[in-house]
Design a protein around this motif. Sequence first.
Motif, mmCIF file in Angstrom:
data_model
loop_
_atom_site.group_PDB
_atom_site.id
_atom_site.type_symbol
_atom_site.label_atom_id
_atom_site.label_comp_id
_atom_site.label_asym_id
_atom_site.label_seq_id
_atom_site.Cartn_x
_atom_site.Cartn_y
_atom_site.Cartn_z
ATOM 1 N N LEU A 52 2.495 0.122 -8.494
ATOM 2 C CA LEU A 52 3.269 0.650 -7.376
ATOM 3 C C LEU A 52 3.884 1.996 -7.720
ATOM 4 O O LEU A 52 3.997 2.868 -6.855
ATOM 5 N N VAL B 298 1.398 9.171 -6.124
ATOM 6 C CA VAL B 298 0.307 9.786 -5.370
ATOM 7 C C VAL B 298 0.731 10.068 -3.934
ATOM 8 O O VAL B 298 0.514 11.167 -3.407
ATOM 9 N N SER B 299 1.382 9.084 -3.305
ATOM 10 C CA SER B 299 1.711 9.307 -1.895
ATOM 11 C C SER B 299 2.794 10.378 -1.760
ATOM 12 O O SER B 299 2.802 11.144 -0.797
ATOM 13 N N TYR C 90 -8.135 9.201 -5.675
ATOM 14 C CA TYR C 90 -6.858 8.527 -5.886
ATOM 15 C C TYR C 90 -6.523 8.370 -7.375
ATOM 16 O O TYR C 90 -5.401 8.560 -7.791
ATOM 17 N N GLY D 292 1.249 4.458 -7.321
ATOM 18 C CA GLY D 292 1.022 4.619 -5.886
ATOM 19 C C GLY D 292 2.049 5.533 -5.248
ATOM 20 O O GLY D 292 1.709 6.421 -4.460
ATOM 21 N N ASN E 10 0.834 -1.190 0.000
ATOM 22 C CA ASN E 10 0.000 0.000 0.000
ATOM 23 C C ASN E 10 0.879 1.254 0.000
ATOM 24 O O ASN E 10 1.711 1.417 0.873
ATOM 25 N N PRO E 11 0.723 2.110 -0.994
ATOM 26 C CA PRO E 11 1.601 3.279 -1.084
ATOM 27 C C PRO E 11 1.503 4.214 0.119
ATOM 28 O O PRO E 11 2.394 5.028 0.338
ATOM 29 N N PHE E 12 0.425 4.106 0.864
ATOM 30 C CA PHE E 12 0.291 5.013 2.002
ATOM 31 C C PHE E 12 0.857 4.426 3.290
ATOM 32 O O PHE E 12 0.760 5.019 4.350
ATOM 33 N N VAL F 189 -4.138 -0.708 -2.742
ATOM 34 C CA VAL F 189 -4.245 0.573 -2.067
ATOM 35 C C VAL F 189 -5.340 0.556 -1.012
ATOM 36 O O VAL F 189 -6.412 0.014 -1.218
#
Lengths: 162, 193
Positions: B28, B34-35, B140, B31, A136-138, B124
């Motif tokens: 990824l 974005v983060s 997102y 991801g 999970n990127p977060f 995610v």
Amino acid sequence: MSSYYFVIIGTRDNPIYELEFSSFRSGVSGIQVPGKSQFSPSVKEILPFISHSALDIIEDAQWSTNSFNLGKIDSFYGLMINAFISQGNIKYVLCYDANGSGTNGSSSPSLNKNDENSIKQFFTEANELYVKCLLNPFYSVNNAITSPDFDHRMKLLARKYL
Amino acid sequence: MSKTTRYSGDEMWKNNVEKIQNSELFTLTYGSVVSQLCRDFNNNYQEVNQQLDRMGYNIGMRLIEEFLAKTGAQRCQTFKETAEMISKVGFKIFLNIQPTVTNWTQDGKTFSLVLNENPLADFVELPMGPDNRICRDLWYSQVLCGVLRGALQMVQLDVDVWFVKDVLRGDDQTELRLRLNKFLKDEVPAGED
């Protein structure tokens, strides 16, 4: 009915997830909530200390074996401690009381082996869950895992294997 | 017509698939983008949405060229046809998914794309903060809106694209909404000078 205390330890010896539960097998007494741990309050409060003190043993034990599952590494007044270490140096520690064998008579070796095996499987799948969570990127390494979904899946695993 | 386009979309994905050996890498990467944006903008999610949209817009403006070169698609006669093209060919060849086109308005200018699966959002899970702001503010997959807007603008369609639902926020489905504002004049590509 054994009770279990499961904790995931990050790379800086920080706990990132913990879970307390009891075996879902053989619901003997009808009153208690299934899955609710049966640790006495005095044991309950020292569980984090017990698992923390196991970390040294884990760090020694990791060099003596090739497998990630370190098996039973310690015991503390009737509490067994099993551990598993991942490639990324994440440690999984499971403390459980041995009185579960009381209902089944004295624990026969085969049953014991069975237990070890299911704990191993539990660890392996817990590790897989953790890896998913890590994707999970977060989420970043050593963050506490707060995801309710992870918690839910973890409980399902506990139910399945222990 | 729609049958042949779907077929070609499938074919193209198949011929293309060796190139994208690992879609996880793609997922990824997006991801991390974005983060990282969330960190860079101090969790100002409106700003993050805007940035993603802008990135998508730039992607879309180029992507349409590739789309046209690959498919050799002709000009769509109606907006309905455009919608089919987006879902059955566009999404198919670039993401290998086929969103459902639904919820047309009476005037035929607004419709929804329902994404049954979203390759961008695999793995995610939005972090549950105490105020849950991220779930309320961040879209997102906003980059998709930008891509569609950019690509359609290059074929003289001025559209607005926005998300109305996202499974990441706990909605039942992921839904994009497209509204046709006007057909642009043929010769001048908007955004140039």
